[in-house]
Design an enzyme around this catalytic site. Structure first.
Site, short mmCIF file in Angstrom:
data_model
loop_
_atom_site.label_atom_id
_atom_site.label_comp_id
_atom_site.label_asym_id
_atom_site.label_seq_id
_atom_site.Cartn_x
_atom_site.Cartn_y
_atom_site.Cartn_z
N GLU A 13 6.69 1.61 -6.94
CA GLU A 13 5.39 1.17 -6.39
C GLU A 13 4.47 0.80 -7.54
O GLU A 13 4.41 1.51 -8.54
CB GLU A 13 4.70 2.30 -5.59
CG GLU A 13 5.28 2.53 -4.23
CD GLU A 13 4.53 3.60 -3.44
OE1 GLU A 13 3.28 3.66 -3.54
OE2 GLU A 13 5.19 4.37 -2.74
C1 BG6 Z 1 1.10 5.52 -2.61
C2 BG6 Z 1 1.90 5.74 -1.37
O1 BG6 Z 1 0.35 6.66 -2.81
O2 BG6 Z 1 0.14 4.54 -2.63
C3 BG6 Z 1 1.82 4.63 -0.34
O3 BG6 Z 1 3.23 6.04 -1.67
C4 BG6 Z 1 0.42 4.08 -0.31
O4 BG6 Z 1 2.25 5.12 0.89
C5 BG6 Z 1 0.11 3.50 -1.67
O5 BG6 Z 1 0.19 3.14 0.69
C6 BG6 Z 1 -1.25 2.85 -1.76
O6 BG6 Z 1 -2.21 3.74 -1.30
P1 BG6 Z 1 -3.24 3.37 -0.16
O7 BG6 Z 1 -3.84 4.65 0.19
O8 BG6 Z 1 -4.18 2.43 -0.77
O9 BG6 Z 1 -2.43 2.78 0.94
#
Ligand code: BG6
Length: 485
Positions: free
Chosen positions: A374
């Site tokens: 991510e």
């Molecule tokens: C990470 C998670 O913390 O960040 C995701 O694994 C999440 O599920 C992503 O969507 C972005 O965070 P947010 O809260 O902006 O959607």
């Protein structure tokens, strides 16, 4: 600069943020189904079951459950080599504590993974991405109970067995270390299905729940290795490095303890044992945890094959006046501003160099292949009348981070398996429940109140990422100024 030929370029989502169809084909309620939507800086509310009159954005998500063939086709058009998603536990075991899985739920993921393979896209699958059957919360208190450890292992065994020939790359618990922020109700609930009662010590409860999770993770790794030697099972942490605010030795020790507190989870999952400092800390604080010798033996038998991590931002911390000898770290109160890095509209610190640091830090510590599963920026996008989205800010963010990753690969010699930015397509934000906090390469016509056609549109970043992948990371788009230097 390029990445190796077999590098897994792709994109990521999670089941509960995209699929919708929250009660279709026998799916049970999950923790994500009882969370409302919030604004940029508020917390989502957790309701006691599904209440009439409340809006639950995950109930419909972006309807990925029905529209995935069209979405996977778009991912293939971008050139994805892999696609990271998760399995909604409550599709497979609606209550979580059944013996037999729900065949209709299993069939959905068969169709999804088959669709990926049609385009030679490798699925990368997280077993627990911020959701568990809600029944496990109301009946057992989530992962505060050893019973839920067993339920999770049962679920994992069922899906790994079923999909072993379709899914090679697995991750056990998404951002398991988010729980370091144990004072935040959202985090303990989404990670572990835990709600803190009046007068309880949240830190102790977190250590107990996380212990059951690392034991569950080890059991799953051992099971998968014995089942099929082709499978690779990873851990997954949120890597936000915690820098010392100044060069004061106290700040340095504080930052070191912050890093230890955030990464003992992966220490255990990679090394198969607890770090000594943590057992001493837990004893000194008299947490009185249920950690048995049998558990410690299990940890040794289930060490992960690789380490996946998310990277969005870096943090900074400073020692408190009169800090005790443990330099204990509480994420809710111990972070300070870092004036050297800018922030997103949601207050997330944008620090591309932190990604190179992250890769070096983990490589030095764990000596395992690393997978950036991510990375991305949540931003407000505008769809023009001709259905375009000019998201140069997103391109710039990703470009600056990819550059740092490529330096880590090429100059620092680090084994990085792949890169799956968040998110492949716009989905519901995990922390706020907003759709307007967009991360995707593909725009989805839906707003924060659930209105919109759900139609998909390619953003500028879609074409940019297509080029990045086709040139193995060489053409990053020079028109987007790099001020990360
Ligand atoms: C990470 C998670 O913390 O960040 C995701 O694994 C999440 O599920 C992503 O969507 C972005 O965070 P947010 O809260 O902006 O959607």
């Amino acid at each position: 600069m390029q990445v190796p030929e077999n590098f897994l370029w792709g994109g990521a989502i999670a089941a509960h943020q995209a699929e919708g169809a929250y009660n279709t084909d026998g799916k049970g309620l999950s923790v994500a189904d009882v969370m409302t939507a919030a604004g940029n800086f508020d917390e989502r509310r957790i309701t006691n079951g599904v209440k009439t009159g409340e809006f639950y954005p995950n109930h419909e998500g972006i309807d990925f459950y029905h529209q995935f063939p069209e979405d996977i086709k778009l991912f293939a058009e971008m050139g994805f080599k892999c696609f990271r998603t998760s399995i909604a536990w409550s599709r497979i075991f609606p209550n979580g504590d059944e013996e037999e899985p729900n065949e209709a739920g299993l069939k959905f993921y068969d169709r999804l993974f088959d669709e990926c393979h049609k385009y030679h896209i490798e699925p990368v699958v997280t077993l627990s991405h911020f959701e568990m059957p809600y029944h496990l919360v109301t009946e057992y208190g989530g992962f505060r109970s050893r019973k839920v450890l067993d339920c999770f292992v049962h679920f994992a065994q069922a899906v790994i067995t079923r999909y072993q020939h379709k899914v090679k790359y697995w991750l056990t618990f998404n951002e398991i270390n988010n729980q370091t922020n144990y004072d935040r109700a959202f985090t303990l609930f989404t990670n572990s299905g835990v709600q803190i009662h009046e007068g309880e010590n949240a830190e102790a409860v977190m250590y107990q729940a996380a212990h059951y999770e690392v034991v569950a993770s080890a059991k799953v790794v051992k099971f998968a290795h014995e089942l099929n030697s082709n499978l690779l099972i990873g851990a997954m942490v949120a890597f936000s490095p915690v820098y010392p605010a100044t060069d004061k030795p106290d700040d340095l020790l504080k930052a070191q303890r912050a890093m230890q507190s955030r990464f003992w989870f992966s220490d255990v999952q990679v090394e198969g044992s607890y770090p000594a400092w943590l057992r001493k800390y837990q004893a000194a604080k008299q947490f009185n945890l249920d950690i048995t010798d049998a558990d410690l033996a299990v940890l040794k038998q289930g060490q992960v094959d690789y380490l996946g991590f998310s990277y969005y931002m870096s943090f900074a911390t400073a020692a408190r006046p009169g800090e005790d000898e443990f330099y204990s770290y509480n994420e809710a109160t111990d972070l300070v501003e870092n004036k050297y890095v800018p922030k997103s509209d949601w207050g997330w610190q944008v620090d591309p160099k932190g990604l190179r640091y992250a890769l070096n830090w983990m490589n030095d510590r764990y000596h395992l292949p690393l997978f950036v599963v991510e990375n991305g920026i949540g931003a407000i996008d505008k769809l023009t009348v001709s259905h375009q989205v000019h998201d140069d800010y997103r391109i710039k963010y990703l470009r600056d981070h990819i550059k740092q990753m490529e330096l880590a690969i090429n100059d620092d010699g680090i084994d990085v398996m792949g890169y799956t930015p968040w998110s492949a397509i716009d989905i519901v934000s995990a922390s706020t429940g907003q759709l307007s906090k967009r991360y995707g390469f593909i725009y989805v016509d839906r707003d924060d109140q659930g209105n919109g056609s759900l139609k998909r549109y390619r953003k500028d970043s879609f074409y940019w990422y297509q080029k990045v992948i086709s040139t193995r990371g060489e053409k990053l788009g020079d028109e987007y100024a790099d001020d990360s230097k």
